[in-house]
Design a protein around this motif. Sequence first.
Motif, PDB file in Angstrom:
ATOM      1  N   THR A  50      41.771  30.440  68.024  1.00 44.97           N
ATOM      2  CA  THR A  50      42.696  30.191  69.145  1.00 44.97           C
ATOM      3  C   THR A  50      43.242  31.521  69.663  1.00 44.97           C
ATOM      4  N   THR A  78      47.374  34.417  75.565  1.00 48.92           N
ATOM      5  CA  THR A  78      48.026  33.848  76.749  1.00 48.92           C
ATOM      6  C   THR A  78      49.506  33.592  76.492  1.00 48.92           C
ATOM      7  N   CYS A 116      44.470  31.541  73.136  1.00 47.65           N
ATOM      8  CA  CYS A 116      45.788  30.902  73.285  1.00 47.65           C
ATOM      9  C   CYS A 116      46.899  31.880  72.902  1.00 47.65           C
ATOM     10  N   LEU A 150      41.557  28.375  81.401  1.00 49.41           N
ATOM     11  CA  LEU A 150      42.733  27.569  81.055  1.00 49.41           C
ATOM     12  C   LEU A 150      42.576  26.192  81.681  1.00 49.41           C
ATOM     13  N   LEU A 168      49.245  25.046  75.362  1.00 47.49           N
ATOM     14  CA  LEU A 168      48.148  25.665  76.100  1.00 47.49           C
ATOM     15  C   LEU A 168      46.834  25.016  75.672  1.00 47.49           C
ATOM     16  N   CYS A 208      43.577  24.519  71.336  1.00 49.08           N
ATOM     17  CA  CYS A 208      44.965  24.150  71.630  1.00 49.08           C
ATOM     18  C   CYS A 208      45.929  24.888  70.719  1.00 49.08           C
ATOM     19  N   ASP A 209      47.044  25.280  71.301  1.00 55.91           N
ATOM     20  CA  ASP A 209      48.119  25.896  70.516  1.00 55.91           C
ATOM     21  C   ASP A 209      49.431  25.612  71.232  1.00 55.91           C
ATOM     22  N   MET A 235      48.399  23.808  81.183  1.00 56.36           N
ATOM     23  CA  MET A 235      49.565  24.083  80.351  1.00 56.36           C
ATOM     24  C   MET A 235      50.495  22.887  80.478  1.00 56.36           C
ATOM     25  N   PHE A 295      42.799  25.401  76.346  1.00 57.53           N
ATOM     26  CA  PHE A 295      41.707  26.171  76.941  1.00 57.53           C
ATOM     27  C   PHE A 295      40.396  25.408  76.806  1.00 57.53           C
TER      28      PHE A 295
END
Length: 623
Positions: free
Chosen positions: A568, A574, A571, A232, A216, A203-204, A235, A218
């Motif tokens: 991450t 993305t 993340c 993913l 986000l 997570c971020d 979101m 994942f």
Amino acid sequence: MGTLKNVPLVPHLICLLSEKPSPEMAAPKKRKIASECRRFQTRWENEYFFKEVNGKCVCLICKEDVAVMKEYNVHRHYETKHQSYTSYTGAERTQKVKQMAASLQAQQQLFFRTNKIQENATTASYEVAKLVAQHGKPFSDGDFIKQCLIKVTEIMCPEKVQDFKNVSLSRNTVVRRIEDLSANLKLQLKDKACAFDFYSIACDESTDATDIAQLLIFLRGLDDNFSCTEALLDMMSLKGTTTGKDIFEAVSEAVEKMGLKWEKLCGVTTDGAPAMTGERKGMASMVCAKVKESGGEAVRMHCIIHQEALCAKTVKLGDVMNTVVKTVNIIRARGLYHREFQAFLSDVDAEYGDVLYHSDVRWLSRGSVLQRFYSLRSEIDQFLKEKGRPLHELSDPLWLSDLAFLVDLTHHLNTLNKNLQGKEQLVPHLYAHMKAFCVKLRLFETQLRSFNAAHFPALSEIKSAIPKADLSAKKEKYVSLLTEFNQRFQDFSVIEKEIKLFSTPFLVDAEEVEESLQLELIEMQCDDSLKSQHQLLSLPDFYQSLDNAKFPLMRRHAKRMMSLFGSTYICEQTFSLLNHNKSRLRTRMTDSHLCEVLCVSTTKLTPDMSAILQSKGQHHCSH
């Protein structure tokens, strides 16, 4: 008549009414057409102008079909509606039947061909929409792509222009296509998630161009065949506060929406922000508590790349970095200065054509800026002197020594950072890079104590270029920086034993591992064939090859370790896509459309086009 009066009729009537009718008398048995084995007779073609089409008896003259495939129905239809065709006899009648049958077949092929063209046009629009999403293009670019295709077709193959015009690529159509693709991918992911033995999440959180906090999430999961799925999960847009509780609720919603079981969650990897890693109110702590309540066990992990980046910021040579950034800004802030500097570098045939701006949020920026500045230090010094703004630090051996040391150290850090980047990296591989770097730091520390700069080429160059300068006072400063740096890479030590057991099971002492794994580990270590397999195969392939009946717990441990996110990075990568899609020029993009675009552009799953087309009631080009 008198006799009839004496007959007791009422009791007989009561008896008859009270009797239950037999099943045969109660309801007449229905005729089942299927049981009568009614089949089309070939002679009906010539006698009645009928032909069997897809299990139906179709009239070749009026194209109607009879309800039941029975000769009486076929004969009645022919006699009542097509009596005039009795004039055809012999060879003439046979020829007429063949002509009508060929005409019917041509009509059917036309309908099939038209439907196939529409289906192909719809499939093409889905493929173009997928490319639009994957390359972060505006939805309205579909119309532009279509215009380009038509222009090319008009020149290359004019007869195919209409086929390309049938492909609908309007803005709304592209949006619908991406929605369908995303829904199909999520359905595939949900099916795969049901088979996960273990999974973990990364997570971020960051803000987009409209200052909305986007979280986000994942997912990485493994099934019983060691098939790894990384995608993913969701979101989530956080419109209000972004506390640990808010993030936890968003994560919970995403996990439950996908139908994932909490007890199978084995790891949570975050960027180290307080809202993520707080001991009591951090999201990761709340997730671990939720997993524990469900009967599972999860570990919290701080992204190893963020740890490296934080460690890099602790290098306390701020006076050097500030001077470099200030000098770069002087050169690049004014257009005339910048153009003259570029022309000067071109005239002197310098190694590079310009200096670089520094960006604090980019992991590799510091090392790149310092390396470029160090390489152009002579040209920068000469240019600034010509402009009457000399930089005195470039003549100071001690400052140049600090610059050279920082250039070499950030180069080593950037090398480590690049090794840690990449998707689907296993935790043991990341930990191995980190351990190797820690060993290198201890070597650097030992060598610098005697001012041996063998692995610091820039520092060695300055030392050789200015032999008279007394740089001995600097070595203690450099050694202390390395010692402090080395102490910060301790986060993964919590699961170090589990990592060693997974990556090198034949080198681990059985007494040091968990008791439930000891017997299986001993069996494995005593099997020479497994030792050779471990050397030849990759870790996933090795553990997949183990006998499930003989080594169930070792396989289970391997699945846990393989499902963990070490960083991450996915993340962060993305977020670059997110900012590219929802830029300052596309701020009206909705959160749902943004999520769908990211889902299509980040997945390794392939959309099931046949299932998508089958779910549509029609293949009209614009639907």
